[in-house]
Design a protein around this motif. Structure first.
Motif, short mmCIF file in Angstrom:
data_model
loop_
_atom_site.label_atom_id
_atom_site.label_comp_id
_atom_site.label_asym_id
_atom_site.label_seq_id
_atom_site.Cartn_x
_atom_site.Cartn_y
_atom_site.Cartn_z
N GLY B 101 0.81 -1.22 0.00
CA GLY B 101 0.00 0.00 0.00
C GLY B 101 0.84 1.26 0.00
N ASP B 102 0.64 2.07 1.01
CA ASP B 102 1.35 3.34 1.14
C ASP B 102 1.55 3.59 2.64
OD1 ASP B 102 -1.07 4.56 2.20
OD2 ASP B 102 -1.81 4.62 0.15
N PRO B 103 2.26 4.68 3.01
CA PRO B 103 2.55 4.86 4.45
C PRO B 103 1.30 4.85 5.33
CG PRO B 103 3.89 6.37 3.16
CD PRO B 103 2.94 5.70 2.19
N GLN B 104 0.24 5.51 4.87
CA GLN B 104 -0.98 5.57 5.70
C GLN B 104 -1.56 4.17 5.90
OE1 GLN B 104 -0.16 7.66 3.17
NE2 GLN B 104 -1.35 9.55 3.21
N VAL B 105 -1.56 3.36 4.86
CA VAL B 105 -2.06 1.99 4.96
C VAL B 105 -1.18 1.19 5.91
CG1 VAL B 105 -2.36 -0.16 3.67
CG2 VAL B 105 -3.18 2.00 2.70
N ARG B 106 0.14 1.40 5.82
CA ARG B 106 1.06 0.63 6.67
C ARG B 106 0.97 1.05 8.14
NH1 ARG B 106 4.25 1.41 1.89
NH2 ARG B 106 5.56 3.03 2.82
N HIS B 107 0.46 2.25 8.39
CA HIS B 107 0.26 2.67 9.78
C HIS B 107 -0.94 2.00 10.44
CE1 HIS B 107 2.57 6.67 8.97
NE2 HIS B 107 3.37 5.75 9.48
#
Lengths: 154, 274
Positions: B101-107
């Motif tokens: 995904g992206d950073p927000q998804v990984r958070h």
């Protein structure tokens, strides 16, 4: 309905929400904080990005009940009174916006990213923005602004 | 888009989650929600009750355990990606988590949620299959370990029973073995059009494929060719044998068959030179 308590921009809010209420609509419609935009509504574009306990998340893909007991920061909570947050100042100085729709999400994604990587390279900044789309395709100045906010030579 | 109505319960422990799964009609577990909530918004999923396990303490960890590494099911992709222990002993898992995904998804997204979702286009399941990882499930009858090879049973289907909670993912320490995970997608945050995992092993390699069928697959023909002495380029020509890729907006089945051979060759060259 579920009772939740969420601290938004430093203020504790107690509210009743339907379990299916998404965080972004809780912020926009119940708290009237409309700086957070809804773009794609499918966790792709990043315009709904807010900080949850200091980290960037997409508020269209979070239930308000999941934020119960946590701290949320929206674009409205970033400045210190009349003084812009350094990331806002950098976006201002580098003209890092065109239409402005993606800007709140871009700024908050960038604030979160610099906490994880305070001195990124330009390539790293570009990759770190993979979750935020600018429909004006104005990425160059956004990248410059984030590098400037990190203290790098822009 | 807003999900259809559902009941919401917070589970304070794994036992409580198991009990709630058993007592509620059409209940589903909610961890980070980054597979489930989008599916609910699109009405692809419409559970009657969400049992939120995201607040259970003690299920987010990465630690050495025997010969391998144990990863708590609620460990977020961000924490898997940045785990020093994984980077040192099983770098392919940390690297791959950082590609999701992206950073927000990984958070928000968790390793357990991603694995339980059983999406054949998902990165980590293919890597876990390649590593011969073990998935630990806890249900009404206690705890059991499921081999990754037996875990992924179909599109969005796994060996987890209706009252099972995935609690831990166990991966081996790779020592100095070379590895690679290569993923091709049209845009940075997209799902893999094709993904290939390779881990050097006994002079050959173990190879796993993402988005090449209803489940993640092992490229057995590639592994056998390597064991018989073929070089990376020759072995990679077998990468699509037995695969049944679908055609969609990201690429046709024929394109995927071509792409998987190219990515397999590159992944093998990288893993075998490491």
């Amino acid at each position: 309905m579920k009772q939740i308590a969420v601290t938004v921009n430093g203020t504790r809010h107690e509210a009743e929400v339907e379990p299916r209420q998404l965080l972004v609509y809780f912020l926009r419609e119940q708290l009237r904080l409309t700086g957070t935009n809804v773009g794609c509504d499918t966790s792709s574009c990043g315009s709904c990005t807010v900080l949850l306990d200091g980290e960037s998340v997409k508020s269209c893909t979070l239930l308000a009940v999941q934020a119960d007991g946590h701290e949320v920061t929206t674009i409205e909570g970033l400045a210190d009174g009349d003084t812009y947050h350094p990331m806002q100042q950098a976006f201002h100085e580098h003209h890092a916006l065109q239409c402005g729709f993606c800007t709140p999400g871009m700024v908050l994604a960038a604030v979160s990213y610099l906490k994880e990587n305070p001195k990124p390279t330009e390539a790293e900044v570009r990759l770190a923005l993979e979750g935020n789309l600018c429909r004006c395709t104005g990425y160059h100045n956004i990248v410059k602004a984030i590098l400037a906010a990190s203290g790098a030579e822009a | 888009m807003i999900p259809a109505e559902f009941e919401y319960e917070v589970a304070g422990s794994v036992d409580e989650a198991i009990e709630l799964l058993g007592s509620r009609e059409d209940a589903k577990l909610l961890a980070g929600g980054h597979s489930l909530i989008p599916a609910m918004k699109l009405r692809i999923a419409r559970p009657g009750t969400l049992v939120d396990i995201g607040r259970i303490a003690g299920l987010s960890y990465v630690r050495e355990d025997g010969d391998g590494i144990a990863i708590g099911a609620l460990t977020r992709h961000q924490d898997v990606a940045t785990s020093e222990l994984l980077r040192e002993h099983c770098g392919i898992v940390a690297h791959t988590a950082g590609e999701i995904g992206d950073p927000q998804v990984r958070h928000r997204g968790t390793i357990g949620g991603s694995v339980s979702h059983g999406d054949p286009a998902s990165d980590l399941p293919g890597v876990l299959l390649t590593l011969d990882a073990e998935l630990v499930a806890t249900g009404p009858g206690g705890e059991r370990r499921i081999a990754a090879a037996d875990f992924f049973t179909g599109v969005f289907e796994t060996a987890l029973g209706p009252q099972d909670v995935l609690t831990e993912i166990r991966v081996p320490s790779l020592g100095g073995a070379g590895w690679a995970y290569l993923k091709f997608s049209r845009r940075a945050q997209d799902w893999a059009t094709v993904g290939v995992a390779a881990v050097a092993s006994n002079g050959g390699a173990k190879v796993g494929l993402v988005s090449m069928g209803a489940t993640p697959l092992r490229a057995s023909a590639v592994e056998q060719a390597l064991a018989s002495g073929a070089d990376a380029a020759a072995a990679a020509e077998h990468a699509d044998e037995g695969a049944e890729p679908s055609s969609d907006v990201a690429g046709s089945a024929d394109y995927r068959r071509h792409l998987v051979r190219v990515l397999t060759r590159r992944a093998l060259e990288q893993a075998l030179s490491g």
